[in-house]
Design an enzyme around this catalytic site. Structure first.
Site, PDB file in Angstrom:
ATOM      1  N   GLU A 559       2.278 -20.365   0.220  1.00  0.00           N
ATOM      2  CA  GLU A 559       3.604 -19.735   0.132  1.00  0.00           C
ATOM      3  C   GLU A 559       4.352 -20.193  -1.115  1.00  0.00           C
ATOM      4  OE1 GLU A 559       4.171 -17.274   1.928  1.00  0.00           O
ATOM      5  OE2 GLU A 559       2.500 -17.645   3.282  1.00  0.00           O
ATOM      6  N   HIS A 562       3.384 -18.123  -4.073  1.00  0.00           N
ATOM      7  CA  HIS A 562       4.178 -16.904  -4.189  1.00  0.00           C
ATOM      8  C   HIS A 562       5.552 -17.225  -4.785  1.00  0.00           C
ATOM      9  CE1 HIS A 562       1.477 -14.170  -2.245  1.00  0.00           C
ATOM     10  NE2 HIS A 562       1.519 -14.768  -1.062  1.00  0.00           N
TER      11      HIS A 562
END
Length: 802
Positions: A559, A562
């Site tokens: 994550e 990202h």
């Protein structure tokens, strides 16, 4: 591991430096948090240590209830995510109306652009228009998922629904489309576009045309109706997943067969099912299956017949779901034909890296050719485990897989857990050190202002460069709680980076930009990115931080990959900023970060026992990695099969038998099982289709990843190549062979991939980052072209993670 990059429907569609004077202040756990301050070199080392402690402790220490209440509730609210217009549900509703008014004013600017100067601003107007809508709509989507207050959720639902409807009108606005084409076809204007601006223009044009904008009136009305039908069918298919199976599908399971299951699972089954006795006196439960019970029975029940019965019942799924799925797939094909494509697959892949279904097949078959020996070896290993306790036939079936995989693991003995070495705070600190080594940026703990966050457990991070300049904000809603929707691990884009000093002035008031999220660079002003990470980690308590499994460590690294794409992908335009790039490229930076999470060199930066401080034994890491790789081939087989099935379901011919009646999706699935790509060797029965089952009834990724399910597997291969060639020692200029934390390698990846966002052809970015002096020029040239041969090359690259 599938994480979601959530950017709502705005993606790819219409949709002076700030003063930084912070005093030391108290954070959510009474921790002193540092702001951005000018420091002398003599103070730098000590300051870094203090910032490391703050960063670790805001995740490892529990939120103090009284202190949390004080900063969370008291004081003049600044608004969610430092947006003053998001102070209350009422103002959120008002913000939606104001954003639409601003969008309408920008629409008029585009439609009335006549002079060369006015027409030169059309692309900017469209990008500004998309940003004005998304800055509200993306936040509304976030609120719908994570805000604990129902009044906020209801307001967000209303805002989202209204703006979604308005955006659909814009995406089929003939006047906007014609003006865009007029500007793009005017060479005197288009020749002045930067490469990124040209990509923005092309993305708008493609999306307009995929919305049937160029169709005659009657055909366009048909397109709109089909689009509405597709939305309804998609909702119906997803809704069918939550419906309980009919009672006549209950499986009779002898109570004695539950003894090998974990006690809490057995208790769940006994409490939720009726019990009776057969004529022979055997006590049985009539089990109406759910995923929880099915998983544990298939993994732990020693009785072959019970496992088979449970497998057949669970995989039968829902006939109604199959009917809805087939209707949806037929509607998608009709829609693609209406706008001139051979199939929905051709339509969906036009602007992806793959470009066409035949290119995807080339990639999948290349990968399967490599993978077959791997999964055959893994199956033979399970046969050997079985032969130790079972005599007779050695044939294995799908309901045997999980059970014998578990037995194989048990025979080798349990490995010591890694949890104690992975407190969340230490992992986030490790991420900051990785980013600093690679990109010269780091994470800093920050104290949110009243009303800035939606729950006291949310943590706020600033991303700063080596000069202490703010690059963006990351809000971490990573602790488990009941008021949060079950979205799994996800990255929400709440606000994209964008240049704003050259915004087109409109007659209505534009939404104000918070001075804390706007910076000046080289005389230009930029809106900084704001993202939210969602996870479901344990909540820290007194005496124990949130301890993660190795899989969870990979999740937070993923994550954050990202998030860093959003932070560094600042190219001036909203529509191609950060993660707003093709779906078969967007997972590359995040999957690459998973490689760092598995690197012993990286783990040594932060992995230490939360009580003793002892470093994580690297030999233990090696043993865990070897254990995980034992069954990686099975996961690869599943990913390849689902990717191939997705392509078949979106191909020109849906029904292989051409009968025209229902059930064709099952026939297509059976035909794929017979494909040599999957049916050769000992895996024929192990992976084969089981009669009277409808596995596709549970293939929910067909909704969000229609014709592009291959993307994650594709990006796994790309990330593996970049890890091996750029970060792991085969770069001639690299000073420390085998050290992935090379600043030279990090700068290369940042400059050739991350900073572009979606503003450059991904194939060009891939070729540039891999062109390290040791790769054949012919291969680099073919990759840069992004043709069928490029997909064949990628399919022949080393298998990922096995």
């Amino acid at each position: 591991m599938y994480a979601r990059v959530i950017q709502t429907t705005c993606v790819g569609r219409i949709g002076a430096r700030a003063s930084r004077h912070f005093a030391a202040r108290l954070g959510p756990s009474g921790i002193r948090l540092r702001g951005l301050q000018t420091q002398s070199p003599l103070d730098a080392c000590q300051a870094t240590k203090e910032e490391d402690v703050s960063l670790r402790d805001i995740f490892d220490l529990p939120t103090k209830t009284t202190l949390g209440s004080r900063w969370f509730h008291q004081g003049q609210p600044t608004g969610l995510l430092m947006e003053s217009r998001f102070v209350s549900p009422k103002l959120l509703l008002q913000s939606g109306k104001e954003a639409v008014a601003e969008a309408e004013a920008l629409v008029q600017k585009v439609l009335n652009a006549e002079t060369a100067a006015e027409r030169r601003t059309v692309i900017k107007c469209l990008d500004q228009l998309s940003d004005s809508l998304c800055r509200v709509m993306d936040v509304a989507e976030l609120v719908r998922q994570v805000h604990p207050d129902s009044s906020w959720q209801n307001a967000a639902d209303e805002v989202y629904a209204g703006m979604f409807s308005y955006m659909n009108q814009l995406n089929t606005h003939v006047g906007l489309y014609r003006k865009l084409v007029e500007v793009m076809d005017d060479h005197e204007i288009s020749c002045t576009f930067s490469p990124v601006e040209r990509e923005v223009a092309m993305s708008f044009r493609r999306d307009f045309e995929r919305s049937g904008i160029h169709l005659p009136k009657d055909a366009h009305a048909h397109f709109v109706g089909l689009s509405s039908d597709i939305q309804e069918s998609s909702r119906g298919f997803l809704k069918s997943q939550s419906l309980p199976p009919p009672s006549d599908h209950a499986v009779a399971v002898p109570v004695d067969h539950l003894r090998s299951l974990p006690s809490q699972v057995s208790m769940h089954i006994l409490q939720s099912s009726s019990t009776r006795k057969r004529a022979d006196g055997t006590a049985v439960v009539d089990l109406v299956l759910d995923e929880y019970a099915a998983h544990y029975i298939l993994r732990d029940c020693a009785d072959d017949a019970t496992r088979e019965a449970v497998y057949r019942a669970w995989q039968f799924g829902s006939t109604a779901a199959v009917d809805t799925l087939e209707t949806l797939l037929e509607q998608r094909r009709a829609l693609s034909h209406l706008v001139g494509f051979e199939s929905f697959g051709h339509m969906a892949l036009e602007d992806k890296m793959a470009k066409s279904p035949s290119h995807v097949e080339e990639f999948l078959r290349g990968l399967a050719t490599q993978a077959q020996p791997k999964w055959n070896t893994a199956i033979n290993a399970l046969h050997r485990v079985r032969s130790k306790t079972r005599q007779g036939s050695q044939q294995m079936f799908p309901w045997d897989r999980d059970y014998w995989m578990s037995k194989q693991q048990m025979d080798k003995g349990a490995l010591p857990s890694l949890h104690s070495y992975f407190s969340l705070g230490r992992v986030v600190l490790g991420l900051s050190r990785v980013f600093k080594s690679l990109y010269g940026v780091e994470l800093r703990a920050a104290s949110p202002q009243p009303g800035e966050i939606w729950h006291p457990e949310v943590r706020k991070l600033e991303v700063v460069d080596e000069d202490g300049k703010l690059l963006g904000l990351i809000y971490c809603d990573v602790f488990s709680r009941s008021s949060k929707a079950h979205v799994g691990a996800a990255h929400f884009t709440a606000r994209c980076a964008r240049r704003i000093d050259d915004d087109v002035e409109v007659s209505v008031a534009s939404a104000p930009h918070s001075s804390r999220t706007v910076v000046e660079r080289d005389g230009q002003r930029f809106q900084l990115p704001v993202v939210v990470l969602i996870c479901d980690f344990p909540v820290p308590v007194e005496g124990s931080p949130s301890l993660l499994s190795w899989s969870n460590v990979e999740t937070i690294f993923h994550e954050m990959g990202h998030a860093m794409h959003s932070m560094l992908g600042q190219n001036g335009f909203h529509n191609v900023a950060g993660t707003r790039c093709p779906v078969d490229f967007v997972e590359l930076p995040s999957i690459l970060m998973e490689h760092f999470a598995r690197s012993p060199h990286v783990l040594s930066l932060f992995a230490s026992h939360y009580k003793t401080g002892a470093p994580l034994p690297l030999e233990l890491v090696t043993k865990h990695a070897e254990r995980r790789r034992e069954h990686a081939a099975f996961d690869l087989h599943a990913q390849l099969f689902m990717s191939a099935l997705d392509q078949r379901y979106h191909s020109p011919v849906l029904d292989p038998a051409g009968t025209g009646d229902g059930g064709w999706s099952t026939r297509s699935l059976i035909e794929l099982h017979k494909d040599a790509m999957f049916s050769e060797g000992p895996g024929t029965s192990f992976f084969g289709h089981v009669e009277d089952t409808q596995w596709q009834s549970r293939f929910t990724h067909l909704i969000g990843y229609g014709a592009s399910y291959y993307s994650y597997l594709f990006d796994r291969v790309l990330a593996g190549q970049i890890w091996d060639r750029v970060f792991h020692g085969d770069q001639p200029q690299q000073q420390v062979v085998g050290n992935p934390l090379s600043r030279l390698a990090g700068e290369r990846f940042k400059n050739e991939v991350l900073r572009w966002g979606g503003g450059r052809d991904p194939w060009q970015s891939l070729a540039a980052v891999l062109d390290n002096g040791s790769t054949r020029h012919g291969e680099i040239d073919a990759v840069a072209q992004g043709s069928k041969s490029a997909m064949r090359i990628v399919g022949g690259w080393k298998l990922p993670d096995i």
